[in-house]
Design a protein around this motif. Structure first.
Motif, PDB file in Angstrom:
ATOM      1  N   VAL A 126      18.787  22.812  43.390  1.00  0.00           N
ATOM      2  CA  VAL A 126      17.442  22.848  43.956  1.00  0.00           C
ATOM      3  C   VAL A 126      17.554  22.719  45.473  1.00  0.00           C
ATOM      4  O   VAL A 126      17.966  21.690  45.991  1.00  0.00           O
ATOM      5  CB  VAL A 126      16.555  21.715  43.397  1.00  0.00           C
ATOM      6  CG1 VAL A 126      15.147  21.805  43.991  1.00  0.00           C
ATOM      7  CG2 VAL A 126      16.500  21.786  41.877  1.00  0.00           C
ATOM      8  N   ARG A 127      17.225  23.799  46.158  1.00  0.00           N
ATOM      9  CA  ARG A 127      17.233  23.776  47.617  1.00  0.00           C
ATOM     10  C   ARG A 127      15.885  23.279  48.103  1.00  0.00           C
ATOM     11  O   ARG A 127      14.842  23.842  47.762  1.00  0.00           O
ATOM     12  CB  ARG A 127      17.498  25.175  48.163  1.00  0.00           C
ATOM     13  CG  ARG A 127      18.905  25.670  47.903  1.00  0.00           C
ATOM     14  CD  ARG A 127      19.920  24.971  48.813  1.00  0.00           C
ATOM     15  NE  ARG A 127      21.290  25.298  48.417  1.00  0.00           N
ATOM     16  CZ  ARG A 127      22.070  24.503  47.707  1.00  0.00           C
ATOM     17  NH1 ARG A 127      21.601  23.339  47.286  1.00  0.00           N
ATOM     18  NH2 ARG A 127      23.303  24.851  47.395  1.00  0.00           N
ATOM     19  N   VAL A 128      15.892  22.231  48.882  1.00  0.00           N
ATOM     20  CA  VAL A 128      14.663  21.658  49.426  1.00  0.00           C
ATOM     21  C   VAL A 128      14.572  22.020  50.899  1.00  0.00           C
ATOM     22  O   VAL A 128      15.480  21.735  51.679  1.00  0.00           O
ATOM     23  CB  VAL A 128      14.641  20.120  49.259  1.00  0.00           C
ATOM     24  CG1 VAL A 128      13.364  19.543  49.879  1.00  0.00           C
ATOM     25  CG2 VAL A 128      14.730  19.739  47.788  1.00  0.00           C
ATOM     26  N   ARG A 163       8.074  32.512  52.890  1.00  0.00           N
ATOM     27  CA  ARG A 163       9.478  32.938  53.066  1.00  0.00           C
ATOM     28  C   ARG A 163      10.427  31.962  52.386  1.00  0.00           C
ATOM     29  O   ARG A 163      11.406  32.354  51.742  1.00  0.00           O
ATOM     30  CB  ARG A 163       9.811  33.074  54.554  1.00  0.00           C
ATOM     31  CG  ARG A 163       9.358  34.380  55.185  1.00  0.00           C
ATOM     32  CD  ARG A 163      10.038  34.620  56.525  1.00  0.00           C
ATOM     33  NE  ARG A 163       9.707  33.581  57.490  1.00  0.00           N
ATOM     34  CZ  ARG A 163       8.671  33.624  58.326  1.00  0.00           C
ATOM     35  NH1 ARG A 163       7.854  34.674  58.295  1.00  0.00           N
ATOM     36  NH2 ARG A 163       8.431  32.648  59.169  1.00  0.00           N
ATOM     37  N   SER A 164      10.138  30.670  52.525  1.00  0.00           N
ATOM     38  CA  SER A 164      10.988  29.647  51.901  1.00  0.00           C
ATOM     39  C   SER A 164      10.907  29.731  50.383  1.00  0.00           C
ATOM     40  O   SER A 164      11.926  29.622  49.686  1.00  0.00           O
ATOM     41  CB  SER A 164      10.568  28.255  52.377  1.00  0.00           C
ATOM     42  OG  SER A 164      10.703  28.137  53.781  1.00  0.00           O
ATOM     43  N   LEU A 165       9.701  29.940  49.865  1.00  0.00           N
ATOM     44  CA  LEU A 165       9.548  30.070  48.411  1.00  0.00           C
ATOM     45  C   LEU A 165      10.248  31.326  47.905  1.00  0.00           C
ATOM     46  O   LEU A 165      10.858  31.320  46.829  1.00  0.00           O
ATOM     47  CB  LEU A 165       8.064  30.103  48.047  1.00  0.00           C
ATOM     48  CG  LEU A 165       7.266  28.819  48.285  1.00  0.00           C
ATOM     49  CD1 LEU A 165       5.784  29.055  48.025  1.00  0.00           C
ATOM     50  CD2 LEU A 165       7.774  27.681  47.406  1.00  0.00           C
ATOM     51  N   ASP A 166      10.171  32.411  48.677  1.00  0.00           N
ATOM     52  CA  ASP A 166      10.829  33.657  48.283  1.00  0.00           C
ATOM     53  C   ASP A 166      12.345  33.494  48.215  1.00  0.00           C
ATOM     54  O   ASP A 166      13.022  34.217  47.473  1.00  0.00           O
ATOM     55  CB  ASP A 166      10.480  34.779  49.269  1.00  0.00           C
ATOM     56  CG  ASP A 166       9.029  35.238  49.147  1.00  0.00           C
ATOM     57  OD1 ASP A 166       8.408  34.948  48.111  1.00  0.00           O
ATOM     58  OD2 ASP A 166       8.523  35.864  50.100  1.00  0.00           O
ATOM     59  N   MET A 167      12.881  32.555  48.990  1.00  0.00           N
ATOM     60  CA  MET A 167      14.317  32.269  48.959  1.00  0.00           C
ATOM     61  C   MET A 167      14.712  31.415  47.764  1.00  0.00           C
ATOM     62  O   MET A 167      15.885  31.120  47.559  1.00  0.00           O
ATOM     63  CB  MET A 167      14.728  31.549  50.248  1.00  0.00           C
ATOM     64  CG  MET A 167      14.636  32.415  51.498  1.00  0.00           C
ATOM     65  SD  MET A 167      14.755  31.402  53.014  1.00  0.00           S
ATOM     66  CE  MET A 167      16.295  30.531  52.732  1.00  0.00           C
ATOM     67  N   LEU A 170      12.420  24.863  47.020  1.00  0.00           N
ATOM     68  CA  LEU A 170      11.261  23.996  46.860  1.00  0.00           C
ATOM     69  C   LEU A 170      10.855  23.537  48.251  1.00  0.00           C
ATOM     70  O   LEU A 170      11.681  23.024  49.007  1.00  0.00           O
ATOM     71  CB  LEU A 170      11.596  22.809  45.962  1.00  0.00           C
ATOM     72  CG  LEU A 170      10.485  21.790  45.681  1.00  0.00           C
ATOM     73  CD1 LEU A 170      10.639  21.205  44.270  1.00  0.00           C
ATOM     74  CD2 LEU A 170      10.464  20.654  46.698  1.00  0.00           C
ATOM     75  N   VAL A 171       9.607  23.729  48.613  1.00  0.00           N
ATOM     76  CA  VAL A 171       9.134  23.361  49.947  1.00  0.00           C
ATOM     77  C   VAL A 171       8.579  21.945  49.893  1.00  0.00           C
ATOM     78  O   VAL A 171       7.716  21.621  49.065  1.00  0.00           O
ATOM     79  CB  VAL A 171       8.058  24.342  50.446  1.00  0.00           C
ATOM     80  CG1 VAL A 171       7.472  23.859  51.771  1.00  0.00           C
ATOM     81  CG2 VAL A 171       8.661  25.728  50.615  1.00  0.00           C
ATOM     82  N   LEU A 172       9.093  21.078  50.769  1.00  0.00           N
ATOM     83  CA  LEU A 172       8.673  19.681  50.845  1.00  0.00           C
ATOM     84  C   LEU A 172       7.888  19.461  52.131  1.00  0.00           C
ATOM     85  O   LEU A 172       8.351  19.811  53.219  1.00  0.00           O
ATOM     86  CB  LEU A 172       9.898  18.759  50.813  1.00  0.00           C
ATOM     87  CG  LEU A 172       9.640  17.264  51.041  1.00  0.00           C
ATOM     88  CD1 LEU A 172       8.760  16.684  49.940  1.00  0.00           C
ATOM     89  CD2 LEU A 172      10.969  16.505  51.133  1.00  0.00           C
ATOM     90  N   MET A 173       6.703  18.883  51.997  1.00  0.00           N
ATOM     91  CA  MET A 173       5.862  18.644  53.161  1.00  0.00           C
ATOM     92  C   MET A 173       5.418  17.183  53.199  1.00  0.00           C
ATOM     93  O   MET A 173       5.021  16.620  52.178  1.00  0.00           O
ATOM     94  CB  MET A 173       4.638  19.564  53.147  1.00  0.00           C
ATOM     95  CG  MET A 173       5.000  21.037  53.165  1.00  0.00           C
ATOM     96  SD  MET A 173       3.577  22.138  53.244  1.00  0.00           S
ATOM     97  CE  MET A 173       2.947  21.763  54.876  1.00  0.00           C
ATOM     98  N   SER A 174       5.497  16.595  54.380  1.00  0.00           N
ATOM     99  CA  SER A 174       5.009  15.238  54.613  1.00  0.00           C
ATOM    100  C   SER A 174       3.597  15.305  55.182  1.00  0.00           C
ATOM    101  O   SER A 174       3.222  16.312  55.787  1.00  0.00           O
ATOM    102  CB  SER A 174       5.921  14.502  55.598  1.00  0.00           C
ATOM    103  OG  SER A 174       7.219  14.360  55.073  1.00  0.00           O
TER     104      SER A 174
END
Length: 454
Positions: A126-128, A163-167, A170-174
């Motif tokens: 899982v790439r974050v 773009r990150s999701l297409d890669m 998992l996109v992490l946001m604070s």
């Protein structure tokens, strides 16, 4: 391996498979409250989100940090201050928020990096990806209160997140944002998650929260006699909001419900409130038919509503073919006009596509769902389930413990949705007198809460 396991696992897996197909390539935004992390739920939640992502769902995770910031403030002898549910972020609070955010991002990335054998994360990669995906502006001074370094979302970098999701990440946001001049602002997780879901036009927004969901009667506490309403239309959610106290505390149901409503009005078709206290709550909400929390549904094109006298002709036209082939008993125009207030319909562009009626028997605390009909043109698209959910809501609001149906041909559809067969002698006395013993209809009952007797 035991035969009992075979008989339980195979039907369960088959029942889950349609949801796996349905949600592949969809985008879920998950708002995770800081209380869940403080309660030690992060490892299991990370495993479940990794599992969901492995089934093709694109995940954006927005974490909260309310209790972590409060803990840092207490350690420094500084008091937390809020106004209308928003933290007043002074210099000390801003420092604490930055420290808490950094620590939590480290813990979350570590949780998604575990690949221990004999766990759901075994073999997972899982790439974050996290970054400055949003810009913010100050809340400013509201009602004479200066919120200082507290901010609200100004703009979402939708292209960057996609773009990150297409890669495959998992996109992490604070809940942090920066102004174009580089000034940092403390935001709320709920606002960030809602804004991101709307900007992405996500398929789902899920809040993993302290509360179990929205009660069937919102002004009364959740309990055996007042269970969770598993599905609310946007219109009904707005009605509930008007009845609930002001949403200043996360433990107030309106606190999350207001964001679900905002998301649905912004184009997110489904928003959910689910409890972190239940292990696997995200999986149970997404992949099990009845779910475990509350889902708010936006019905843009189709109108799910209570019927009016103008719908009588459409209902007659809908049910006539089923009366002719013997699936349903015949109902006259006079009967439908008399009972029209008991009917729920789904209407699209003036055409009735589904309907059902609820006949209450208050003395027995039950009600009959009758005339459940879905047009052959839209069968298999979930309209029957939507009408069933609305009938269940109406029954709960009427103080009923259960609903029942009489059927000759569709027993299995109801069994899959929580009904169970009972002897016709179970029927309320008033309904038993009208039971057609020659037709030999099967009687099926569904409890509306756990303490209800079948």
């Amino acid at each position: 391996m035991s035969s009992v396991f075979h008989f339980t696992f195979v039907p369960w897996f088959r029942s889950v498979a349609p949801y796996i197909h349905k949600f592949r390539h969809q985008t879920f935004v998950v708002g995770l409250c800081g209380e869940a992390i403080a309660a030690g739920k992060l490892p299991s939640l990370a495993q479940d989100l990794a599992l969901i992502q492995s089934m093709g769902v694109r995940v954006v995770l927005v974490h909260g940090f309310r209790p972590q910031v409060n803990e840092q403030l207490r350690a420094k002898g500084h008091q937390s201050r809020y106004h209308k549910g928003i933290r007043i972020t002074d210099e000390v609070s801003l420092d604490c928020a930055q420290e808490a955010a950094g620590q939590l991002r480290y813990e979350i990335e570590a949780a998604f990096s575990q690949g221990l054998p004999n766990t759901p994360m075994a073999g997972a990669t899982v790439r974050v990806i996290s970054g400055n995906f949003l810009t913010a502006r100050p809340v400013g001074i509201v009602e004479g209160v200066d919120f200082q370094h507290s901010g609200v979302v100004r703009k979402i970098d939708t292209a960057g997140i996609l773009r990150s999701l297409d890669m495959g990440a998992l996109v992490l946001m604070s809940p942090f944002g920066f102004s174009p001049t580089g000034e940092a602002f403390n935001l709320t997780m709920e606002e960030v998650a809602t804004s991101v879901a709307v900007a992405l036009q996500a398929d789902k927004l899920l809040f993993v929260t302290e509360i179990p969901g929205i009660a069937a009667i919102p002004t009364q506490p959740v309990g055996p006699d007042n269970p969770i309403d598993t599905e609310l239309s946007l219109a009904l959610a707005e009605k509930f909001l008007a009845e609930l106290p002001e949403a200043n505390q996360p433990t107030n149901p309106a606190f999350y419900l207001q964001h679900c409503v905002k998301a649905c009005k912004g184009g997110v078709e489904r928003s959910h409130i689910i409890p972190f206290a239940v292990d696997g709550s995200i999986l149970l909400e997404v992949y099990v038919h009845d779910g475990i929390g509350t889902m708010v549904v936006d019905e843009k094109l189709e109108s799910l509503r209570e019927a009016t006298v103008d719908d009588v002709g459409g209902i007659l036209q809908l049910i006539e073919p089923f009366e002719k082939d013997g699936t349903m008993v015949k109902r006259s125009r006079t009967e439908i006009e008399r009972d029209i207030g008991l009917y729920t319909v789904i209407e699209h562009d003036g055409v009735i596509f589904a309907c059902a009626a609820l006949y209450a028997y208050p003395e027995a605390r039950t009600g009959e769902m009758a005339a459940l009909t879905v047009s052959p043109d839209v069968q298999g698209q979930g309209d029957g389930e939507r009408v069933l959910k609305r009938i269940e809501q109406r029954a709960r609001l009427a103080g009923l413990d259960s609903i029942f149906v009489l059927t000759t041909r569709t027993m299995h559809w109801f069994l899959k949705r929580g009904f169970m067969q009972v002897d016709p002698e179970w029927l309320p006395e008033a309904r038993k007198r009208k039971y057609n013993w020659d037709r030999r209809s099967i009687v099926l009952v569904k409890k509306l809460h756990e303490s209800a007797a079948p």
